[in-house]
Design an enzyme around this catalytic site. Structure first.
Site, PDB file in Angstrom:
ATOM      1  N   LYS A  83       0.416  -1.065  -0.427  1.00  0.00           N
ATOM      2  CA  LYS A  83       0.297   0.162   0.052  1.00  0.00           C
ATOM      3  C   LYS A  83       0.627   1.368  -0.111  1.00  0.00           C
ATOM      4  O   LYS A  83       2.067   1.214   0.882  1.00  0.00           O
ATOM      5  CB  LYS A  83      -0.976  -0.189   1.542  1.00  0.00           C
ATOM      6  CG  LYS A  83      -2.095   0.908   1.084  1.00  0.00           C
ATOM      7  CD  LYS A  83      -3.107   0.593   2.618  1.00  0.00           C
ATOM      8  CE  LYS A  83      -4.367   1.259   2.880  1.00  0.00           C
ATOM      9  NZ  LYS A  83      -5.002   1.447   3.647  1.00  0.00           N
TER      10      LYS A  83
HETATM   11  O1  G3P Z   1      -8.051   2.242   5.197  1.00  0.00           O
HETATM   12  C1  G3P Z   1      -7.758   3.640   4.724  1.00  0.00           C
HETATM   13  C2  G3P Z   1      -9.243   3.726   5.110  1.00  0.00           C
HETATM   14  O2  G3P Z   1     -10.498   3.004   5.484  1.00  0.00           O
HETATM   15  C3  G3P Z   1      -9.695   4.707   6.182  1.00  0.00           C
HETATM   16  O3  G3P Z   1     -10.589   5.417   6.975  1.00  0.00           O
HETATM   17  O4  G3P Z   1     -12.371   6.004   9.039  1.00  0.00           O
HETATM   18  O5  G3P Z   1      -9.434   7.049   9.188  1.00  0.00           O
HETATM   19  O6  G3P Z   1     -10.839   7.245   7.213  1.00  0.00           O
HETATM   20  P1  G3P Z   1     -11.125   6.506   8.447  1.00  0.00           P
END
Ligand code: G3P
Length: 215
Positions: A83
């Protein structure tokens, strides 16, 4: 149409993977920090049961990005999806790895132009952050629709991995708009099977069954 879990908590992930409904796991440095574990320990434990784990590389320059990516890929083999952020160095890393047949997830995507570059760099997955766009008064699901239109028109192989999903309705809408994969927190996964009318109907069926069974 596939679901991934967006988590680094092994004890939360494994029972849900065993349901057979989850095709992969995405992690990021914040999720790893929340787990309180070393990233390699998390990946090792998951690697017995999960066939696709997004492992985020954190590095300062291109040689370091490539070096760290290759270390993960050599160690974990086909389980590892590398990633990288959608930056100049991240995209160069993506191109380098994709040319060697290594799966790459280009993350932190907030525009169609970024998704186009990720596709041209050979990314397996491009990760638009739906929730974080909405947090900033941008249209997260609209971006999924835009990328999906572009990718379909130009027959792009890169898959849209809708990330930063915080509720069950967004999962259905993201798939409806063309996302190939949604990566979701365990709470959202658990919520997907819930419906008040299912519970109500089941109570009635249980009650009627007991009333009709003779022995
Ligand atoms: O994996 C990255 C992403 O899904 C992060 O989510 O909720 O931290 O914006 P969030």
């Amino acid at each position: 149409m596939k679901l991934f879990l967006d988590s680094a908590i092994v004890k939360d992930i494994l029972p849900r993977v065993k349901s057979g409904l989850i095709s992969g796991v995405t992690t990021n440095p914040t999720l790893i920090k929340k787990s309180g574990r070393d990233p390699l320990d998390v990946y090792r434990e998951l690697s017995h049961d999960v066939s696709d784990i997004s492992m985020e590389v954190v590095a300062q320059d291109l040689p370091q990005f490539i070096d760290e990516s290759l270390k993960l890929s050599d160690y974990f083999g086909d389980i590892a999806t590398i990633k990288v952020p959608c930056t100049d160095i991240g995209l160069k890393t993506c191109k380098y790895l994709a040319n060697r047949g290594i799966r790459v997830n280009v993350t932190l995507v907030f525009s169609s132009s970024q998704a186009i570059l990720a596709a041209l760099a050979g990314a397996t997955y491009v990760s638009p952050f739906v929730g974080r766009m909405d947090d900033n008064s941008l249209n997260g699901l609209g971006l999924i629709a835009d990328i999906s239109n572009i990718f379909q028109k130009h027959k792009v192989d890169t898959q849209i991995l809708a990330a930063s999903i915080r509720d069950t309705q967004s999962v259905a809408r993201a798939f409806g708009l063309g996302a190939n994969i949604c990566t979701i927190p365990v709470k959202v996964f658990d919520g997907m099977s819930q419906h008040v009318l299912t519970d109500k109907g089941l109570d009635q069926f249980d009650h009627d069954y007991m009333a009709s069974v003779k022995n």
